[in-house]
Design an enzyme around this catalytic site. Structure first.
Site, PDB file in Angstrom:
ATOM      1  N   ASP A 449       0.849  -1.100   0.017  1.00 49.70           N
ATOM      2  CA  ASP A 449      -0.075   0.121   0.217  1.00 49.70           C
ATOM      3  C   ASP A 449       1.101   1.280   0.125  1.00 49.70           C
ATOM      4  O   ASP A 449       2.075   1.000   0.458  1.00 49.70           O
ATOM      5  CB  ASP A 449      -0.830  -0.187   1.252  1.00 49.70           C
ATOM      6  CG  ASP A 449      -1.584   1.188   1.355  1.00 49.70           C
ATOM      7  OD1 ASP A 449      -2.370   1.635   0.532  1.00 49.70           O
ATOM      8  OD2 ASP A 449      -1.563   2.089   2.604  1.00 49.70           O
ATOM      9  N   ASP A 655      -7.200  -1.665   3.673  1.00 50.00           N
ATOM     10  CA  ASP A 655      -6.146  -2.362   3.332  1.00 50.00           C
ATOM     11  C   ASP A 655      -6.690  -4.104   3.800  1.00 50.00           C
ATOM     12  O   ASP A 655      -6.241  -4.877   3.353  1.00 50.00           O
ATOM     13  CB  ASP A 655      -4.829  -2.178   3.848  1.00 50.00           C
ATOM     14  CG  ASP A 655      -4.141  -1.019   3.322  1.00 50.00           C
ATOM     15  OD1 ASP A 655      -4.488  -1.026   1.989  1.00 50.00           O
ATOM     16  OD2 ASP A 655      -3.561  -0.226   3.720  1.00 50.00           O
TER      17      ASP A 655
END
Length: 756
Positions: A449, A655
């Site tokens: 990420d 996430d």
């Protein structure tokens, strides 16, 4: 998605396990309880990690363990783990000492008989002495083993203790028979009573080594358990009061003086200091902590006086969650162990069958087997083909019982797993499961990420470009106006002025222009801080912007937000660029991952231009941008469909689906609780070096596990046929069995020297 919660698992301390068969018995008992999805039992940590599909009362699980013939340890008293392990060590040492004190003269007495057939000073004294010396070894030192073996046999779940019990009692019985035959003048009987004592002595020595190994392998948990503060200085209405850590409550305001431990997790309300967080991060350099910053219990305050508001106590603290993570990891298994478990589950019954078969063949076909023994007797002095068929049959059967104890198989995987996860914890890498250890070594792609993972997750001023004024004036005027703003860009400008200790004059007539910027009077001059478009729209000053256009475009192409500082009467006096700053270690971490032969990928919900700028800066070639949480999940599955293992590294709620879907999810410890609960691995800080460290640790640990299993299986495959053929003395068989366990434990501890 693998969504985990604390309620999904129960951890039980198990006492009385001595081998892989014991482990299998406990696992079968727990797996049979309704509501239990799986039970992983570790011989090395003496714990069971029970995964539940629905809530199950703990007392039901404990009853299942007791019904299987084992004891449940009180996990509520885990803080007393040192005393418990010290007691076990002292007991194991005392039993081994008793056994060897009596077995040593037995060995000296047996050698002439073993190699030269000499019973000194007479057969009766020899047989009687051997039997009397062996009796206390079996009863006083080895009584616990004999009882455990008997119970396991009665439950039709034979264990290593069952093999030892059968081998030693059968050997000892020959001593009683030999004494009786000598006294009554009957047919001479070969006396193995001394061998029974030495078998037990070697066995108890192996237990002693295992006890020490278990203690060393769980050093990480021990270290954490002793780190917490015992007292806290708390502000009350009557003044500061010193209370025990058990009396702390969430919301208490703690006073932490320089050099003291921070009693529990909290947020700094007043004071600034450097805090030693090495127990959390593994890094020795203290970090700056200011009002509003979170601090972790058991870390050490440096040079400042802090007042910290408690936010977590007891099991709610970071330290407690770390201990749970390490315990869970050390109690679980890697997939490769499933094969070893299947083998050991049927191993003991097979060995019992082989021992009976060896006895039957030697007793039924003595002439055939004697010919084999005669050919080996020249090389192996303990092989005496002239003995009676019953003596030769007992010799072979006892050797099979002794040599085949699957102790090394039971220790091969969990001992390496305990050492590996303990090492990782000391480096700030907390691995939740044994499965993650195995999968990490197979990873081909690591997906990162962006925000909060590769970047710091908050805007910061990256470029200060003054025009006709100094940097100090530019920042001072901009911070004065932005002091009244709640916008993240405004906070970033105020923060950099504070970091540089600049004087920030007060602002008058503050005004926020939505979507454009802010304005106010600073020292009797109108200062505007805003977008280039807004400043250009002021009209009379638009020509002054032309000289800044190239710089603005260059900064914007680097995915930075640009604001112009404009002073009435002077025009634009400089530029400030703001961006989510890339972490200082990101480039090195990505290079480290590439060096391991793994492809890094950037996966973000941000726009493509920003994503590509960050990827280029850190050395990532492949970028996937503008992905929502569902999109991230789809991208992870798409990468998995290509084959190979995929790891996801992230920190936010968005996430969590991707972390759960990946083969291994790695959460940044500075991120959200949801991300950390979903992931398989947690990095205590935002330092990305932990990702490559986890992969290297996985490879080293798995390499050690494979070595351990290889040697454990090879030992049994080579030794059992020799024992069946009557070529292995029971004493040598027991020494070899003990040596195999020592080898496995020693090889696991070699992991400590691995560079991760």
């Amino acid at each position: 998605m693998r969504q985990r919660s604390k309620e999904e698992t129960q951890i039980l301390g198990i006492e009385g396990m001595h081998c892989a068969s014991c482990v299998a018995s406990v696992e079968r008992a727990l797996s049979g309880v309704p509501g239990v999805e799986a039970a992983n039992v570790s011989l090395a940590s003496e714990e069971a990690v029970v995964t539940l599909v629905k809530p199950v009362d703990r007392t039901i699980l404990e009853a299942a363990v007791r019904d299987a013939g084992f004891r449940v340890a009180e996990r509520a008293s885990r803080v007393d783990v040192f005393d418990r392990e010290r007691i076990r060590w002292d007991q194991a040492k005392r039993r081994a000492a008793i056994a060897w004190a009596l077995s040593t003269p037995i060995i000296a007495w047996m050698i002439p008989e073993m190699f030269f057939g000499l019973m000194w000073p007479s057969p009766l004294v020899f047989h009687l002495g051997m039997t009397l010396l062996a009796l206390p070894v079996l009863v006083a030192a080895g009584g616990q083993t004999l009882l455990a073996g008997l119970r396991a046999g009665i439950r039709l779940a034979p264990s290593m203790d069952t093999l030892i019990a059968l081998g030693t009692t059968a050997s000892f019985a020959t001593g009683v028979a030999a004494v009786t035959a000598t006294l009554l003048g009957g047919q001479p009987v070969l006396n193995y009573a001394g061998v029974s004592a030495m078998i037990m002595a070697f066995h108890l020595t192996g237990r002693l080594i295992e006890t020490r190994a278990r203690g060393r392998a769980s050093q990480a948990i021990k270290r954490f358990l002793t780190l917490g503060a015992k007292w806290a200085l708390v502000e009350r209405e009557t003044g500061s009061v010193r209370v025990s850590i058990d009396q702390l409550r969430v919301g208490d305001l703690m006073v932490v003086r320089p050099g003291e431990k921070i009693p529990t997790d909290g947020v700094i309300e007043t004071g600034r200091s450097f805090v030693d967080e090495s127990i959390v991060t593994g890094e020795s350099m203290p970090v700056s902590r200011n009002p509003g910053d979170k601090v972790v219990g058991a870390t050490i305050n440096g040079n400042g006086l802090l007042k910290v508001r408690a936010t977590g106590i007891g099991e709610q603290t970071f330290l407690a969650s770390v201990i749970r993570l390490v315990e869970e990891a050390q109690g679980t298994k890697v997939p490769i162990q499933a094969f070893a478990d299947r083998v050991t589950r049927i191993f003991v019954p097979i060995v019992l069958g082989l021992a009976l078969l060896a006895f039957a063949v030697w007793f039924a076909f003595p002439n055939v087997m004697r010919g084999l023994a005669e050919s080996a007797s020249a090389l192996l002095p303990w092989v005496d083909a002239s003995r009676a068929p019953l003596a030769l049959a007992l010799f072979a059967a006892i050797a099979v019982l002794v040599i085949a104890c699957p102790c090394a198989l039971g220790l091969a995987t969990p001992t390496a797993l305990m050492v590996g996860t303990g090492m990782a914890a000391e480096k700030g890498v907390f691995i939740r499961s044994g499965e993650a250890i195995q999968l990490l070594r197979e990873v081909e792609t690591i997906v990162f990420d962006k925000t909060g993972t590769l970047t710091e997750g908050r805007p910061a001023v990256t470029d200060v470009i003054p025009g006709a004024v100094s940097e100090e004036d530019l920042l001072s005027w901009a911070a004065s106006v932005e002091a009244g703003s709640e916008h993240p860009i405004g906070r970033a400008i105020v923060e950099i002025a504070a970091e540089r200790a600049l004087t920030v004059p007060p602002v008058d007539d503050f005004e926020a222009v939505v979507g454009s910027g802010v304005a106010g009077h600073v020292e009797d001059r109108l200062v505007r801080v805003g977008t280039p478009e807004w400043i250009s729209s002021l009209g009379s000053m638009s020509d002054s912007m032309l000289s800044l256009t190239d710089q603005i475009e260059a900064l914007a192409s680097s995915a930075k937000t640009v604001v112009v500082v404009h002073v009435e009467g002077q025009g634009p006096v400089g530029l400030l660029a703001i961006a989510d700053r890339i972490k200082s270690d990101a480039s090195d971490a990505i290079a480290d991952i590439r060096a391991l032969g793994i492809e890094p990928v950037l996966l973000t919900g941000d726009n493509k231009r920003t994503a590509e700028a960050v990827a280029q800066a850190v050395g990532i070639a492949r970028t996937i941008a503008e992905a929502l949480p569902e999109g991230k999940l789809e991208q992870i599955r798409s990468l998995q469909s290509r084959g190979g293992r995929v790891v996801m590294v992230g920190d936010g709620i968005n996430d969590a689906p991707a972390l759960g879907a990946a083969d291994v999810g790695i959460a940044i410890g500075t991120g959200t609780d949801i991300a950390m609960e979903t992931a398989d691995v947690m990095l205590a800080t935002g330092e990305l070096a932990g990702v490559a460290r986890a992969v290297r640790l996985s490879r080293a640990t798995f390499r050690t596990i494979r070595q351990n299993l290889f040697w454990a299986f090879l030992y049994n495959l080579l030794a059992i046929p020799l024992a069946v053929l009557g070529l292995l003395h029971p004493l040598i068989a027991e020494a070899a069995m003990a040596l195999s366990s020592i080898t496995v434990v020693g090889n696991a501890n070699r992991l400590r020297r691995a560079r991760i």
